[in-house]
Motif scaffolding. Sequence first.
Motif, PDB file in Angstrom:
ATOM      1  N   GLU A  23      -7.036   7.820   2.839  1.00  0.00           N
ATOM      2  CA  GLU A  23      -6.496   6.492   2.444  1.00  0.00           C
ATOM      3  C   GLU A  23      -7.579   5.847   1.905  1.00  0.00           C
ATOM      4  O   GLU A  23      -7.510   5.143   0.748  1.00  0.00           O
ATOM      5  N   VAL A  24      -8.589   5.812   2.438  1.00  0.00           N
ATOM      6  CA  VAL A  24      -9.907   4.888   2.233  1.00  0.00           C
ATOM      7  C   VAL A  24     -10.347   5.544   0.835  1.00  0.00           C
ATOM      8  O   VAL A  24     -10.654   4.553  -0.162  1.00  0.00           O
ATOM      9  N   PRO A  61       0.995  -1.062  -0.106  1.00  0.00           N
ATOM     10  CA  PRO A  61      -0.028  -0.075   0.007  1.00  0.00           C
ATOM     11  C   PRO A  61       0.871   1.270  -0.113  1.00  0.00           C
ATOM     12  O   PRO A  61       0.424   2.250  -0.076  1.00  0.00           O
ATOM     13  N   MET A  62       1.987   1.079   0.207  1.00  0.00           N
ATOM     14  CA  MET A  62       3.030   2.412   0.040  1.00  0.00           C
ATOM     15  C   MET A  62       2.783   3.456  -0.809  1.00  0.00           C
ATOM     16  O   MET A  62       2.614   4.679  -0.088  1.00  0.00           O
ATOM     17  N   PRO A  63       2.897   3.194  -2.026  1.00  0.00           N
ATOM     18  CA  PRO A  63       2.319   4.442  -2.991  1.00  0.00           C
ATOM     19  C   PRO A  63       1.210   4.936  -2.534  1.00  0.00           C
ATOM     20  O   PRO A  63       1.318   6.379  -2.726  1.00  0.00           O
ATOM     21  N   MET A  64       0.389   4.361  -2.389  1.00  0.00           N
ATOM     22  CA  MET A  64      -0.973   4.935  -2.012  1.00  0.00           C
ATOM     23  C   MET A  64      -0.915   5.684  -0.813  1.00  0.00           C
ATOM     24  O   MET A  64      -1.589   6.694  -0.904  1.00  0.00           O
ATOM     25  N   GLY A  85      -6.698   2.434  -5.861  1.00  0.00           N
ATOM     26  CA  GLY A  85      -6.404   0.956  -5.450  1.00  0.00           C
ATOM     27  C   GLY A  85      -4.940   1.036  -4.869  1.00  0.00           C
ATOM     28  O   GLY A  85      -4.175   1.999  -4.784  1.00  0.00           O
ATOM     29  N   GLY A  86      -4.197  -0.091  -4.751  1.00  0.00           N
ATOM     30  CA  GLY A  86      -2.922  -0.291  -4.347  1.00  0.00           C
ATOM     31  C   GLY A  86      -1.885  -1.430  -5.433  1.00  0.00           C
ATOM     32  O   GLY A  86      -2.756  -1.688  -6.489  1.00  0.00           O
ATOM     33  N   TRP A  93      -1.327  10.475   2.649  1.00  0.00           N
ATOM     34  CA  TRP A  93      -0.873  10.960   3.938  1.00  0.00           C
ATOM     35  C   TRP A  93      -0.405  12.354   3.307  1.00  0.00           C
ATOM     36  O   TRP A  93      -0.687  13.401   4.294  1.00  0.00           O
ATOM     37  N   HIS A  94       0.358  12.779   2.521  1.00  0.00           N
ATOM     38  CA  HIS A  94       0.816  13.961   2.139  1.00  0.00           C
ATOM     39  C   HIS A  94      -0.473  14.986   1.898  1.00  0.00           C
ATOM     40  O   HIS A  94      -0.369  16.298   2.056  1.00  0.00           O
ATOM     41  N   THR A  95      -1.469  14.392   1.316  1.00  0.00           N
ATOM     42  CA  THR A  95      -2.600  15.147   0.865  1.00  0.00           C
ATOM     43  C   THR A  95      -3.269  15.611   2.104  1.00  0.00           C
ATOM     44  O   THR A  95      -3.645  16.727   2.221  1.00  0.00           O
TER      45      THR A  95
END
Length: 214
Positions: A86-87, A24-27, A94-95, A32-34
């Motif tokens: 995130e959701v 899930p890291m790229p997503m 997706g991831g 989180w930055h957003t």
Amino acid sequence: MALSDLRDNIENIIFDLDGTLWDPMPMSIKAWHTALNGFDCIKNPISEEDIQGILGMQHDLVGKKLFPYLSEKQQFDVMNSCYVQEVNDIKDFGGVLYHGLEETLKILGTKYDLYIVSNCQAGYIEAFYEYHGLGAYFKDFECSGNTGKSKTENVKMIIERNKLSKPIYIGDTLGDNTAANGNQIPFVFAKYGFGDVPNPVHIINKITDLKDLL
């Protein structure tokens, strides 16, 4: 010990999600930055290492680790914003599924009932199902965001709720190993994930290794 040694002694498989079924890291980094851009109280930008460091942690404990300088209310507000983002991003983008995941789930599902237990927030697993179309492969799921309980307790809940006989738990962190041990069920370490488990009995180097359970 070879996975084939488990073959005749299991009837159900419970999976962790992050680091076990997908990356899930790229997503997560994008989400989180957003979310954090909306808070002036955040001192430093969140890094990939920061997020990797909390993967597998019970969702309601993350704010205390990442933002100890914030009040409890600020931690709650910040983390809630990150979790909602995130959701939403999972639903939209997706991831990264591990290579061969759906094929492996389809094959395993011919012999075993499959489940998920994760320390994620409410709505996260449903979004994973929705975007990637994988919900049909799993009989049930549970997460700390729904129950407020530890992974050990949530694995127990899945076992009791579904009257599972001879389950195993597959995950990539020491916390996953602890949850399996706490329920006295075999643990399979997903070595390709984000965590480390000293001297695991059973190891997979890729998700498709699980075909050896057939």
